[in-house]
Scaffold this active site. Structure first.
Site, short mmCIF file in Angstrom:
data_model
loop_
_atom_site.label_atom_id
_atom_site.label_comp_id
_atom_site.label_asym_id
_atom_site.label_seq_id
_atom_site.Cartn_x
_atom_site.Cartn_y
_atom_site.Cartn_z
CG PHE A 120 -2.01 0.92 1.27
CD1 PHE A 120 -3.19 0.63 0.62
CD2 PHE A 120 -1.89 2.12 1.95
CE1 PHE A 120 -4.25 1.53 0.63
CE2 PHE A 120 -2.95 3.03 1.97
CZ PHE A 120 -4.13 2.73 1.31
CG ASP A 192 -0.68 -2.62 6.82
OD1 ASP A 192 -1.84 -2.93 7.16
OD2 ASP A 192 -0.37 -1.50 6.35
CE1 TYR A 217 -9.82 2.84 6.19
CE2 TYR A 217 -8.90 3.74 8.21
CZ TYR A 217 -8.77 3.43 6.87
OH TYR A 217 -7.59 3.70 6.23
CE LYS A 218 -8.45 -0.04 4.42
NZ LYS A 218 -7.03 -0.10 4.13
NE ARG A 361 -9.59 -2.38 -3.57
CZ ARG A 361 -9.09 -1.86 -2.47
NH1 ARG A 361 -8.00 -2.38 -1.92
NH2 ARG A 361 -9.66 -0.82 -1.90
C1 LIG Z 1 -6.20 1.04 4.12
C2 LIG Z 1 -4.74 0.80 4.34
C3 LIG Z 1 -3.95 1.75 5.02
C4 LIG Z 1 -4.56 3.07 5.44
O1 LIG Z 1 -3.78 3.87 6.23
P1 LIG Z 1 -4.47 5.13 6.95
O2 LIG Z 1 -3.40 5.78 7.68
O3 LIG Z 1 -5.58 4.60 7.79
O4 LIG Z 1 -5.04 6.01 5.88
C5 LIG Z 1 -2.62 1.44 5.26
N1 LIG Z 1 -2.08 0.25 4.84
C6 LIG Z 1 -2.82 -0.65 4.17
C7 LIG Z 1 -2.21 -1.95 3.74
C8 LIG Z 1 -4.16 -0.41 3.89
O5 LIG Z 1 -4.90 -1.30 3.23
#
Ligand SMILES: *Cc1c(COP(=O)(O)O)cnc(C)c1O
Length: 387
Positions: A120, A192, A217-218, A361
């Site tokens: 990400f 992560d 939040y996911k 997705r």
């Molecule tokens: C959604 C996601 C994030 C999001 O990071 P935020 O700081 O909450 O915006 C980080 N890493 C991964 C792998 C994600 O899927």
């Protein structure tokens, strides 16, 4: 009713979520989970009774401990972590920075950090920044599924940062195997869990994981901007994180001179905890506990398997692994026209998400996604591709 929903023992849990009548198919629970009606009540009650009624006294009556209390629940139900190793606060990005820096605070003369090109963006950007800040070398794993043999480990490796489920392809990495290999090389690993927490069971303690972060939040349905979680194995509680705030200090209310980090997981906090922001995830964690994470995972596998069956009828490319043991809870399909079709889909109430240059997705959140809406969603995509 769809035959697969009829046969699904988890189907009725969908009624616990706030309904959105104009939405035909919500296929984006991997970006923003739907709210539980219990959370609407919980947040409302907090505002009137707790904030409104208790006012400043609330800090002494539980708010200050809340990050650790919810962290322990999350550890028990979702992460496979014994109490005292999980906390809530900050965004994933900020926690990543703090914990990457903490992991590197005791690295001897090792000067390389490893991450994959498919990770990400925020993970890659944070590591680029830390590498520049500390004068370290970034070793990149080139695009593709992250398997042990593709990780450039050496005597110089200090830290490896990887995602449990790849945000794009949905590839599910072998956390236990990779963690063991990284340890063998004398390095630490930070996982992560943004795309796996709440939907793919993890055993962080048993797998020997050092450090992990993830979103709430996911698949944890914490709401937009809900704070992230951090897991730090007890044996690493001596590490030092860089944002030395009062609430991570030994005696915050002494207001004394000189920072002394708290013992335990609390030292990884910095400022005032986001008390309201972490309330909704409580309801989702409680629901997952009632249902059982193994049952959630079983439905996730059934949903992604059905999605693959459906998309195989379309003229699209599938970039998600076909082996259920190697995929998380979303399925990614590619077609050059997807960028142009996305706004039309959203207008029709069919809501997947789009990832440049050509990926859609289909995010499947087992307790709120039905087989029927998945079918409607994929059929809508198919219909648009025919014109
Ligand atoms: C959604 C996601 C994030 C999001 O990071 P935020 O700081 O909450 O915006 C980080 N890493 C991964 C792998 C994600 O899927």
């Amino acid at each position: 009713m769809h035959a697969l929903d009829q046969a699904d023992p988890l189907a009725h849990y969908r009624d616990l979520f706030v309904s959105s009548p104009e939405v035909v198919a919500y296929l984006d629970g991997n970006s923003l989970g739907r709210p539980l009606t219990a959370s609407v009540e919980r947040v409302g009650a907090f505002m009137t009774e707790q904030w409104g009624g208790r006012l400043i006294r609330g800090w002494d009556e539980g708010w200050m401990q809340q990050a650790q209390t919810i962290g322990d629940d999350l550890g028990r139900v979702v992460l496979g972590a014994a109490p005292g190793q999980t906390t809530i606060g900050d965004s994933t990005t900020v926690l990543l920075y703090k914990l990457v820096r903490a992991a590197l605070s005791d690295r001897g003369d090792r000067d390389e950090i490893v991450i994959d090109r498919d990770n990400f963006p925020t993970d890659r950007y944070v590591l680029e920044g830390v590498a520049a800040e500390l004068g370290l070398t970034l070793r990149w794993i080139e695009p593709g599924d992250v398997t042990v043999d593709r990780i450039p480990l050496s005597k110089k490796t200090a830290l490896v940062v990887l995602s449990h489920v790849a945000y794009r392809s949905g590839y599910l990495a072998d956390v236990a195997g990779i963690t063991a290999a990284v340890h063998e090389a004398g390095a630490l690993v930070l996982w992560d869990l943004c795309h796996s927490a709440g939907v793919v069971p993890t055993e962080l303690d048993a797998w020997g994981v050092d450090i992990a972060v993830g979103c709430s939040y996911k698949y944890l349905n914490g709401g937009p901007g809900a704070p992230a979680f951090a897991y730090v194995a007890e044996r690493h509680h001596g590490l030092r994180q860089p944002i030395q705030g009062w609430l991570g200090s030994q005696q915050p209310f002494e207001m004394g001179q000189g920072y002394e980090p708290a013992d335990g997981i609390r030292r990884f906090l910095s400022g005032t905890p986001p008390v309201i922001g972490m309330l909704p995830m409580r309801d989702m964690v409680a629901l997952i506990e009632a249902v059982g994470l193994e049952a959630v995972r079983a439905k996730s596998v059934a949903l992604t398997s059905y999605a693959l069956e459906l998309v195989d009828e379309l003229p699209v490319e599938v970039s998600t692994p076909r082996d259920a043991a190697q995929r998380g809870s979303h399925v990614t399909i590619e077609h050059p026209r997807f960028a142009e079709l996305m706004p039309v889909l959203w207008e029709q109430g069919v809501i997947p998400d789009f990832r440049r240059p050509s990926g859609i997705r289909l995010g499947l959140s087992p307790l709120s996604t039905s087989f029927a809406e998945l079918q409607l969603g994929v059929e809508a995509i198919g219909a648009l591709l025919e014109h």
